[in-house]
Design a protein around this motif. Sequence first.
Motif, PDB file in Angstrom:
ATOM      1  N   CYS A  36       0.778  -1.187  -0.038  1.00 31.34           N
ATOM      2  CA  CYS A  36      -0.121  -0.166   0.077  1.00 31.34           C
ATOM      3  C   CYS A  36       0.690   1.334  -0.006  1.00 31.34           C
ATOM      4  O   CYS A  36       0.460   2.298  -0.835  1.00 31.34           O
ATOM      5  N   CYS A  37       1.939   1.140   0.790  1.00 33.56           N
ATOM      6  CA  CYS A  37       2.790   2.432   0.950  1.00 33.56           C
ATOM      7  C   CYS A  37       4.180   1.908   1.390  1.00 33.56           C
ATOM      8  O   CYS A  37       4.196   1.675   2.751  1.00 33.56           O
ATOM      9  N   CYS A  70       0.496   8.540   4.285  1.00 29.94           N
ATOM     10  CA  CYS A  70       1.200   8.300   3.281  1.00 29.94           C
ATOM     11  C   CYS A  70       0.969   9.266   2.108  1.00 29.94           C
ATOM     12  O   CYS A  70      -0.083   9.555   1.658  1.00 29.94           O
ATOM     13  N   ASN A 124       2.905   8.169  -3.371  1.00 31.52           N
ATOM     14  CA  ASN A 124       3.406   6.717  -2.805  1.00 31.52           C
ATOM     15  C   ASN A 124       2.078   5.679  -2.636  1.00 31.52           C
ATOM     16  O   ASN A 124       2.393   4.604  -2.273  1.00 31.52           O
ATOM     17  N   TRP A 125       0.912   6.293  -2.354  1.00 33.58           N
ATOM     18  CA  TRP A 125      -0.311   5.297  -1.997  1.00 33.58           C
ATOM     19  C   TRP A 125      -0.813   4.603  -3.315  1.00 33.58           C
ATOM     20  O   TRP A 125      -1.029   5.146  -4.239  1.00 33.58           O
ATOM     21  N   THR A 126      -0.844   3.269  -3.194  1.00 30.27           N
ATOM     22  CA  THR A 126      -1.024   2.261  -4.188  1.00 30.27           C
ATOM     23  C   THR A 126      -2.579   2.689  -4.277  1.00 30.27           C
ATOM     24  O   THR A 126      -3.225   2.321  -5.344  1.00 30.27           O
ATOM     25  N   CYS A 167      -5.965  -1.832   1.387  1.00 28.81           N
ATOM     26  CA  CYS A 167      -5.393  -0.788   2.043  1.00 28.81           C
ATOM     27  C   CYS A 167      -5.939  -0.060   2.934  1.00 28.81           C
ATOM     28  O   CYS A 167      -5.293   0.308   4.086  1.00 28.81           O
TER      29      CYS A 167
END
Length: 202
Positions: A39-40, A166, A170-172, A177
């Motif tokens: 996730c991050c 985050c 950078n956060w997917t 998540c």
Amino acid sequence: MVGYSFLFICILIVSTIYSQPPPDDKACFQGNKVDANGCCELPRFVAREINTKCDEKYKPLSPRLPPGIQPYEGSCVIECLFNTTGMFKDGKLLQDKIQQQLKKTIGADKNFAPLLNGVVADCYRYVMDNPANSFKPLPMTPGRPGCSFIPQAYMNCIKSELFENCPKANWTAADGCDLLKQKLNVGCSYYSIMIGVKGLKS
């Protein structure tokens, strides 16, 4: 007198059990569709060579306890990281040293650098204001001092805060998540959300 002595011992035992930081609930580890790095991915906390040295030296002395088991000491590996870098001395966190050290790692990442000052100060207050973190640890291995809960609690706080805040870059936003953020909000440790999709058997 015998009755009073027995009562005192019982109170001491109960106090010992409940004064330490609480263990992670099993639910913290279960049902995770993704791990925290999915996730991050956070910047390193300390230089890799320091991490490797402490891991090799102390990991056999402080095995990870299963979920739900009360810890009697903190992570010796993490205390070693803090001692080696000068961030922890004589049972106390040194906020200025922490700031200096984390600028070299977390602060070197342009996306996370703006979060650093806030989380360093917030986590210092959060950890030091919790009396459970100052509980005198009982060593897992006889003949050595127990490892403090304070460095472990501080690292957990820093990583949890960085994860929850985050940066968008950078956060997917991967499936699952948001659930990990919710788990941190109800008191699960950052370590528990690193377990990933396999989870733990109940």
